[in-house]
Design a protein around this motif. Sequence first.
Motif, PDB file in Angstrom:
ATOM      1  N   TYR A 143       0.732  -1.218   0.060  1.00  0.00           N
ATOM      2  CA  TYR A 143      -0.014   0.014   0.051  1.00  0.00           C
ATOM      3  C   TYR A 143       0.861   1.172  -0.044  1.00  0.00           C
ATOM      4  O   TYR A 143       0.391   2.342   0.480  1.00  0.00           O
ATOM      5  N   GLN A 144       2.015   1.280  -0.593  1.00  0.00           N
ATOM      6  CA  GLN A 144       2.854   2.252  -0.627  1.00  0.00           C
ATOM      7  C   GLN A 144       2.115   3.677  -1.429  1.00  0.00           C
ATOM      8  O   GLN A 144       2.603   4.864  -1.179  1.00  0.00           O
ATOM      9  N   GLN A 145       1.433   3.232  -2.574  1.00  0.00           N
ATOM     10  CA  GLN A 145       0.836   4.196  -3.363  1.00  0.00           C
ATOM     11  C   GLN A 145      -0.646   4.717  -3.101  1.00  0.00           C
ATOM     12  O   GLN A 145      -1.075   5.648  -3.491  1.00  0.00           O
ATOM     13  N   ARG A 146      -1.111   4.120  -2.175  1.00  0.00           N
ATOM     14  CA  ARG A 146      -2.614   4.385  -1.938  1.00  0.00           C
ATOM     15  C   ARG A 146      -3.093   3.967  -0.194  1.00  0.00           C
ATOM     16  O   ARG A 146      -2.224   3.347   0.291  1.00  0.00           O
ATOM     17  N   ALA A 147      -4.059   4.692   0.116  1.00  0.00           N
ATOM     18  CA  ALA A 147      -4.531   4.728   1.514  1.00  0.00           C
ATOM     19  C   ALA A 147      -4.823   3.272   1.988  1.00  0.00           C
ATOM     20  O   ALA A 147      -5.462   2.450   0.974  1.00  0.00           O
ATOM     21  N   LEU A 148      -4.441   2.900   3.109  1.00  0.00           N
ATOM     22  CA  LEU A 148      -4.757   1.323   3.675  1.00  0.00           C
ATOM     23  C   LEU A 148      -6.194   1.616   3.776  1.00  0.00           C
ATOM     24  O   LEU A 148      -7.059   2.536   4.207  1.00  0.00           O
ATOM     25  N   PRO A 149      -7.007   0.398   3.551  1.00  0.00           N
ATOM     26  CA  PRO A 149      -8.444   0.421   3.569  1.00  0.00           C
ATOM     27  C   PRO A 149      -9.020   0.512   5.132  1.00  0.00           C
ATOM     28  O   PRO A 149      -8.322   0.093   6.000  1.00  0.00           O
ATOM     29  N   ALA A 150     -10.004   1.282   5.419  1.00  0.00           N
ATOM     30  CA  ALA A 150     -10.425   1.116   6.741  1.00  0.00           C
ATOM     31  C   ALA A 150     -11.321  -0.070   7.042  1.00  0.00           C
ATOM     32  O   ALA A 150     -12.216  -0.453   6.173  1.00  0.00           O
ATOM     33  N   PRO A 151     -11.425  -0.553   8.001  1.00  0.00           N
ATOM     34  CA  PRO A 151     -12.375  -1.714   8.491  1.00  0.00           C
ATOM     35  C   PRO A 151     -13.871  -1.254   8.236  1.00  0.00           C
ATOM     36  O   PRO A 151     -14.348  -0.195   8.218  1.00  0.00           O
ATOM     37  N   GLY A 152     -14.671  -2.426   7.458  1.00  0.00           N
ATOM     38  CA  GLY A 152     -15.909  -1.836   6.938  1.00  0.00           C
ATOM     39  C   GLY A 152     -16.076  -1.483   5.649  1.00  0.00           C
ATOM     40  O   GLY A 152     -17.323  -1.410   5.129  1.00  0.00           O
ATOM     41  N   SER A 153     -15.127  -1.028   5.078  1.00  0.00           N
ATOM     42  CA  SER A 153     -15.054  -0.619   3.613  1.00  0.00           C
ATOM     43  C   SER A 153     -14.905  -1.590   2.544  1.00  0.00           C
ATOM     44  O   SER A 153     -14.541  -2.680   2.859  1.00  0.00           O
ATOM     45  N   GLY A 154     -15.319  -1.380   1.315  1.00  0.00           N
ATOM     46  CA  GLY A 154     -15.292  -2.280   0.165  1.00  0.00           C
ATOM     47  C   GLY A 154     -13.854  -2.780  -0.045  1.00  0.00           C
ATOM     48  O   GLY A 154     -13.794  -3.894  -0.211  1.00  0.00           O
ATOM     49  N   PRO A 155     -12.861  -1.817  -0.020  1.00  0.00           N
ATOM     50  CA  PRO A 155     -11.396  -2.371  -0.234  1.00  0.00           C
ATOM     51  C   PRO A 155     -10.963  -3.375   0.739  1.00  0.00           C
ATOM     52  O   PRO A 155     -10.324  -4.111   0.705  1.00  0.00           O
ATOM     53  N   MET A 156     -11.523  -3.029   2.164  1.00  0.00           N
ATOM     54  CA  MET A 156     -11.000  -4.053   3.178  1.00  0.00           C
ATOM     55  C   MET A 156     -11.795  -5.315   2.915  1.00  0.00           C
ATOM     56  O   MET A 156     -11.107  -6.372   3.214  1.00  0.00           O
ATOM     57  N   GLU A 157     -13.186  -5.077   2.651  1.00  0.00           N
ATOM     58  CA  GLU A 157     -13.772  -6.673   2.181  1.00  0.00           C
ATOM     59  C   GLU A 157     -13.121  -7.243   1.226  1.00  0.00           C
ATOM     60  O   GLU A 157     -12.920  -8.613   1.160  1.00  0.00           O
ATOM     61  N   THR A 158     -12.457  -6.624   0.114  1.00  0.00           N
ATOM     62  CA  THR A 158     -11.656  -7.394  -0.785  1.00  0.00           C
ATOM     63  C   THR A 158     -10.480  -7.981  -0.426  1.00  0.00           C
ATOM     64  O   THR A 158      -9.894  -8.874  -0.649  1.00  0.00           O
ATOM     65  N   GLU A 159      -9.547  -7.290   0.694  1.00  0.00           N
ATOM     66  CA  GLU A 159      -8.518  -7.695   1.103  1.00  0.00           C
ATOM     67  C   GLU A 159      -8.840  -8.906   2.077  1.00  0.00           C
ATOM     68  O   GLU A 159      -8.050  -9.949   2.076  1.00  0.00           O
ATOM     69  N   LEU A 160      -9.907  -9.041   2.695  1.00  0.00           N
ATOM     70  CA  LEU A 160     -10.486 -10.021   3.664  1.00  0.00           C
ATOM     71  C   LEU A 160     -10.774 -11.344   2.495  1.00  0.00           C
ATOM     72  O   LEU A 160     -10.172 -12.294   3.206  1.00  0.00           O
ATOM     73  N   ALA A 161     -11.289 -11.095   1.420  1.00  0.00           N
ATOM     74  CA  ALA A 161     -11.657 -12.117   0.536  1.00  0.00           C
ATOM     75  C   ALA A 161     -10.258 -12.632   0.113  1.00  0.00           C
ATOM     76  O   ALA A 161     -10.005 -14.107  -0.112  1.00  0.00           O
ATOM     77  N   ARG A 162      -9.384 -11.987  -0.169  1.00  0.00           N
ATOM     78  CA  ARG A 162      -7.888 -12.517  -0.445  1.00  0.00           C
ATOM     79  C   ARG A 162      -7.167 -13.168   0.496  1.00  0.00           C
ATOM     80  O   ARG A 162      -6.869 -14.341   0.484  1.00  0.00           O
ATOM     81  N   VAL A 163      -7.233 -12.895   1.947  1.00  0.00           N
ATOM     82  CA  VAL A 163      -6.898 -13.274   3.152  1.00  0.00           C
ATOM     83  C   VAL A 163      -7.575 -14.743   3.107  1.00  0.00           C
ATOM     84  O   VAL A 163      -6.972 -15.767   3.447  1.00  0.00           O
TER      85      VAL A 163
END
Length: 441
Positions: A143-163
């Motif tokens: 995440y050097q080029q973009r903000a870390l996702p906040a819990p509950g956000s769409g981008p966070m759900e994407t990361e959790l699916a990857r995990v």
Amino acid sequence: MSPTTPPEPGPPHAQGPSPAQGPSRAPEPGASRRRLLLGASAAALLAAGCSAGKDEEGGRGGDGSPDHRTARAPSGVLGANFNEDPSEVGFARLRGVSASWVRGFLPMPEVDRDAPERQRAVATLLDAHEKQYGTVLSLKFPYQQRALPAPGSGPMETELARVEGAARAVLGKVDILVIGNEPFLESRRADRGGPALNRFYEHVAEHLIAYRRKHFPHGCRTRLYMGALNHLDNPAERTAATRRWLDFVHGTPQIEGVDIHPHVTSLDAAQQYLDYVVPRLRADQKFLATEFSLVLNWRAHTRDRIPPRFARHYGIDPDTRVWQLLRLAVRDPFPQEQWDAFLSASPWFHRNRHYLRDQVERFRETGKLAVATYGVAQADAMVRDIGPDKQPWLLNSLYATRTVRQSEDGKPGRNQAWCEDFRALQRRRDRRPIRTGTTAT
């Protein structure tokens, strides 16, 4: 930190004191005895050939009898690290240095392109698991080029699916799963000092803990650690965020410790990592050191001229700088003897030729080391755009696969001192088959 030049020529492994950068330190209590034991271990390994025998492939003792060792949590282990690129590793090379543990990392965005189990690093570790190696996988969140996702956000759900995809592939197989590779380097500086980084990784860890409990309610082979802290030898990098990181590790029963990556100038600089981390661990926790090196020491000498006598002996312009010699070696790999002569001729390297031994001893003396892993081979990223300011990762690896030509009998190039000390540091109790048992979930 990952990559994703004899005073006079002489024997590459001349005997004598080998302090790390800075003044030599007095022998510690028991150090001579430890080194005698290590020497004895080395002799035994070398006598055995450090090659695949029954105990390497079949889980049997050196005499062919079954290996009845009981499962135990890893403690004081030294293994091999390939980061994300296992292409230069191979099990023959692992056997060549008597390695029984191996570590790599998975960049999480890659999961969108192909299933985790088909990623090179994961596939190699799963294959190693089948061959009864100990295995460590780190999950890398760039995440050097973009903000870390906040819990509950769409981008966070994407990361959790990857995990979850990675968890399905490796839980119950790899021995250690590390949540995060180098979080404080793989994020924007704006996110490192505030709570955004901590919230993201804590949320990922809690989700993974819940997933593991759901799918392995009676215990799981895979132990969880939090990913690696960097630059702890710099007081400015010991921040509220690093303290919160360690507080979370300490306060989460399912987390068994924390990873550190001491890429440093000296043993004393690495000691500052231990002094900061070890007192903050619970009594039942340990630390990993899945990357460590003196690369910052090497970098301080990349603009040095190569040793004059070495230059004369091999017909090289004596005004050649170290970084230029590395580039020459990559373009036209040296014979092993020339590479050995370059390293033994370079005071800044030769006086640190036992760094690997000395650093692992310091790790083990804490009583809190779980697994340390050291770089196996020179990878593609290390040889791109070699210049005076590029980190000289090429000097770290056990195998010098890009700077030394293969011998006539097929042996790969190597850093002789690293390989010898790596073998000597292997303990009988760590040999394959690795059985780490289960941990409560």
